[in-house]
Scaffold this motif. Structure first.
Motif, mmCIF file in Angstrom:
data_model
loop_
_atom_site.group_PDB
_atom_site.id
_atom_site.type_symbol
_atom_site.label_atom_id
_atom_site.label_comp_id
_atom_site.label_asym_id
_atom_site.label_seq_id
_atom_site.Cartn_x
_atom_site.Cartn_y
_atom_site.Cartn_z
ATOM 1 N N LYS A 63 28.868 103.980 47.499
ATOM 2 C CA LYS A 63 28.453 103.338 48.744
ATOM 3 C C LYS A 63 26.953 103.518 48.969
ATOM 4 O O LYS A 63 26.265 102.585 49.420
ATOM 5 N N PHE A 64 26.432 104.689 48.665
ATOM 6 C CA PHE A 64 24.995 104.950 48.790
ATOM 7 C C PHE A 64 24.204 103.949 47.953
ATOM 8 O O PHE A 64 23.237 103.339 48.426
ATOM 9 N N HIS A 65 24.653 103.745 46.727
ATOM 10 C CA HIS A 65 23.974 102.784 45.852
ATOM 11 C C HIS A 65 24.087 101.362 46.382
ATOM 12 O O HIS A 65 23.107 100.599 46.379
ATOM 13 N N SER A 66 25.271 100.986 46.838
ATOM 14 C CA SER A 66 25.456 99.612 47.325
ATOM 15 C C SER A 66 24.654 99.355 48.600
ATOM 16 O O SER A 66 24.132 98.262 48.809
ATOM 17 N N LEU A 67 24.551 100.367 49.471
ATOM 18 C CA LEU A 67 23.717 100.222 50.670
ATOM 19 C C LEU A 67 22.263 99.946 50.285
ATOM 20 O O LEU A 67 21.593 99.088 50.868
ATOM 21 N N LEU A 68 21.787 100.682 49.280
ATOM 22 C CA LEU A 68 20.416 100.493 48.821
ATOM 23 C C LEU A 68 20.219 99.099 48.229
ATOM 24 O O LEU A 68 19.317 98.352 48.626
ATOM 25 N N GLU A 120 22.268 96.334 47.997
ATOM 26 C CA GLU A 120 22.797 95.104 48.595
ATOM 27 C C GLU A 120 22.369 94.878 50.045
ATOM 28 O O GLU A 120 22.434 93.750 50.540
ATOM 29 N N LYS A 121 21.928 95.926 50.702
ATOM 30 C CA LYS A 121 21.571 95.765 52.112
ATOM 31 C C LYS A 121 20.128 96.153 52.411
ATOM 32 O O LYS A 121 19.322 95.336 52.859
ATOM 33 N N MET A 122 19.790 97.419 52.162
ATOM 34 C CA MET A 122 18.499 97.933 52.614
ATOM 35 C C MET A 122 17.312 97.295 51.890
ATOM 36 O O MET A 122 16.349 96.837 52.527
ATOM 37 N N ILE A 123 17.370 97.240 50.569
ATOM 38 C CA ILE A 123 16.259 96.658 49.814
ATOM 39 C C ILE A 123 16.098 95.169 50.128
ATOM 40 O O ILE A 123 14.979 94.712 50.405
ATOM 41 N N PRO A 124 17.185 94.365 50.134
ATOM 42 C CA PRO A 124 17.019 92.956 50.522
ATOM 43 C C PRO A 124 16.459 92.796 51.938
ATOM 44 O O PRO A 124 15.615 91.915 52.180
ATOM 45 N N ASN A 125 16.908 93.642 52.874
ATOM 46 C CA ASN A 125 16.399 93.562 54.245
ATOM 47 C C ASN A 125 14.914 93.892 54.319
ATOM 48 O O ASN A 125 14.157 93.266 55.067
ATOM 49 N N ALA A 158 6.540 92.412 47.936
ATOM 50 C CA ALA A 158 6.410 91.815 46.600
ATOM 51 C C ALA A 158 6.790 92.814 45.515
ATOM 52 O O ALA A 158 7.468 92.470 44.535
ATOM 53 N N ALA A 159 6.367 94.077 45.674
ATOM 54 C CA ALA A 159 6.677 95.103 44.684
ATOM 55 C C ALA A 159 8.172 95.436 44.671
ATOM 56 O O ALA A 159 8.778 95.606 43.605
ATOM 57 N N LEU A 160 8.782 95.518 45.860
ATOM 58 C CA LEU A 160 10.222 95.798 45.928
ATOM 59 C C LEU A 160 11.024 94.667 45.302
ATOM 60 O O LEU A 160 12.026 94.900 44.615
ATOM 61 N N LYS A 161 10.610 93.456 45.533
ATOM 62 C CA LYS A 161 11.297 92.297 44.949
ATOM 63 C C LYS A 161 11.198 92.320 43.432
ATOM 64 O O LYS A 161 12.161 92.013 42.721
ATOM 65 N N LYS A 162 10.041 92.705 42.940
ATOM 66 C CA LYS A 162 9.800 92.695 41.498
ATOM 67 C C LYS A 162 10.542 93.810 40.768
ATOM 68 O O LYS A 162 11.046 93.606 39.655
ATOM 69 N N TYR A 163 10.635 94.982 41.394
ATOM 70 C CA TYR A 163 11.174 96.142 40.678
ATOM 71 C C TYR A 163 12.539 96.640 41.147
ATOM 72 O O TYR A 163 13.184 97.403 40.421
ATOM 73 N N LEU A 164 12.998 96.210 42.320
ATOM 74 C CA LEU A 164 14.270 96.719 42.822
ATOM 75 C C LEU A 164 15.337 95.653 43.065
ATOM 76 O O LEU A 164 16.524 95.904 42.823
ATOM 77 N N LEU A 165 14.941 94.497 43.533
ATOM 78 C CA LEU A 165 15.928 93.480 43.890
ATOM 79 C C LEU A 165 16.696 92.990 42.667
ATOM 80 O O LEU A 165 16.126 92.464 41.712
ATOM 81 N N GLY A 166 18.000 93.191 42.699
ATOM 82 C CA GLY A 166 18.851 92.724 41.607
ATOM 83 C C GLY A 166 18.741 93.520 40.327
ATOM 84 O O GLY A 166 19.312 93.128 39.299
#
Length: 486
Positions: A358-363, A365-370, A437-445
């Motif tokens: 759940k900790f991973h999915s929160l990061l 699927e929710k927190m990073i996209p937000n 921009a950095a979060l999208k590049k390195y964390l999203l998906g």
């Protein structure tokens, strides 16, 4: 009366000039000799001591699979005699005669370094000492064979450590292209079979001035250090070494899916579970611009009042210990950077495998996209405060020559001097837009390396749950890149 007035005026002027005294520089003075040797000097005249360090860009980053561990062995041989000291005993005697307060050497992921602190009146002798050690080591055959056993014993002593098992499994899994470049200790067999010719080859290729730096601090004059550096090190012949060709290019996306691991660790209390989520980060060699907003973001999420901390602590399912036990970090490296998030959770026997997921999915699927979609991840005022706090911290650090030189050496080895000297200027430009921009590049998906450390008793009690949730146990026999596989 006139004399008294004039005296009072003089005192006031003196006090004014004292209050306007220039603050200590945040950075050391820098110059480079014609042979390529970089020299960093930080003056500090409070105590009559001088710190001298010589560092070479080698160690883990210049290792191949077949010679990993030999750079560590070479570091040991530096203390076994040179053109000024006929053997190890003479080396120790010379240190004693110099009045050395602290000395050592180390082999790390990005450099091999040697250092000591001596009375400042012996500055020249100290610089001559390290010049002979680094340029003219004896590399005696008898000492060499004896030192192999010492290095092997150091490696073997660390093999059973849970931290070593975890760390080695981490580099083997997250950097499968060349894990040996993150393992300066190396392999036992390689050290045992090393030859003196291999060490001589290392000396000729890597121990050259255009791949080295001298760090001098304390009760010294930068002008005098420059003169002595030229006099003592100026005749050192440069080489044709190219560091970029030695460093492996690691896969920025090593996983096809997110991987979940569990590490039984007797150092972990049965009352808690330590969870870490790792992603590959921006490598300074290829995306320097993203390193600054990632630093800013991870600085923010470690603030107790950040939305990151508040949301995770408020989630009753996770059972995070407190706001002090959740956060993250970004480790800037030339080619092996990582971004991590962590949480320490209570009551591990209450479904910890599911809570880790759940900790991973929160990061992911929710927190990073937000964060990416938000127009104000941190906010202008908070960013302004964080940047001021960072500058204040560096100003305080500027009071310590050892802290300044340590940071200079780290960035000189990990990136380069330009990254170090221009860091604050580039950091000041980073804003929420850059963070997104950095979060999208390195964390999203992106797929992650997720690991939870629990007490062995807890692991045994929950083994079936970990298996059912797809967690792989980290075992000693699978942890080291040189022990089968890969």
């Amino acid at each position: 009366m006139i004399k008294k007035i004039l005296l009072l005026a003089a005192c006031l002027l003196a006090a004014l000039f004292a209050s306007c005294k220039k603050a200590p520089s945040l950075y050391p003075e820098y110059f480079q000799l014609e042979n390529g040797l970089s020299v960093f000097v930080k003056e500090d005249h409070k105590v009559p001591l001088a710190y001298i360090e010589i560092a070479v860009r080698s160690g883990g980053v210049t290792q191949r699979r077949d010679n990993a561990g030999i750079f560590h062995l070479y570091e040991h041989m530096m203390f076994k005699g040179n053109s000024l000291c006929k053997d190890a005993a003479a080396f120790q005697k010379a240190l004693s005669e110099l009045g050395v307060d602290d000395w050592n050497g180390s082999t790390g992921e990005h450099c091999v370094n040697y250092y000591f602190t001596i009375p400042s009146e012996d500055l020249k002798r100290g610089m001559e000492f390290w010049s002979a050690a680094i340029r003219e080591p004896l590399l005696n055959e008898e000492e060499f064979e004896a030192e192999k056993k010492v290095v092997v014993s150091e490696i073997q002593a660390d093999i059973n450590s849970p931290d070593s098992i975890m760390g080695n499994f981490f580099i083997k899994t997250l950097f499968p292209d060349a894990p040996w470049q993150l393992d300066p200790a190396g392999a036992v067999k390689t050290v045992q079979e090393a030859s003196l010719e291999e060490l001589k080859s290392i000396k000729e290729k890597y121990y050259v001035p255009n791949n080295a730096a001298l760090f001098v601090g304390g009760d010294v004059s930068a002008k005098e250090v420059r003169r002595l550096a030229q006099e003592i090190f100026g005749s050192w012949k440069p080489g044709s070494f190219d560091l970029d060709s030695e460093r492996a290019i690691q896969n920025p996306e090593p996983f096809e899916t997110t991987k979940f691991f569990v590490m039984p660790n007797e150092k972990v209390s049965p009352q808690i579970a330590q969870t870490m989520v790792y992603y590959r980060g921006a490598d300074a060699d290829f995306d320097r611009a993203s390193t600054y907003p990632l630093d800013l973001f991870t600085n923010y999420i470690n603030s107790p009042d950040s939305s990151f901390v508040q949301e995770l602590v408020a989630d009753q399912d996770l059972r995070v210990v407190s706001q002090d036990y959740v956060g993250g970090g970004y480790s800037t490296k030339s080619r092996t950077s990582t971004i991590n998030f962590y949480a320490v959770m209570l009551e591990p026997e209450g479904g910890i495998p599911q809570r880790v997921k759940k900790f991973h999915s929160l990061l992911s699927e929710k927190m990073i996209p937000n964060y990416i979609e938000s127009k104000s991840i941190v906010g202008k005022e908070k960013i302004k405060t964080m940047k001021k706090s960072r500058r204040d911290g560096e100003a305080i650090q500027g009071e310590s020559f050892s802290a300044v030189l340590s940071q200079a050496r780290y960035w000189w080895t990990v990136c380069d001097k330009d990254y170090y000297f221009n860091y604050q200027k580039n950091m000041d430009k980073a804003d929420d837009k850059d963070i997104a921009a950095a979060l999208k590049k390195y964390l999203l998906g992106k797929n992650a390396f997720v690991v939870v450390a629990v007490n062995p008793t807890v692991f045994q009690n929950l083994k079936e749950q970990f298996d059912a949730q797809g967690f792989e146990e980290i075992k000693k026999e699978d942890a080291f890149w040189w022990n089968g596989g890969n």
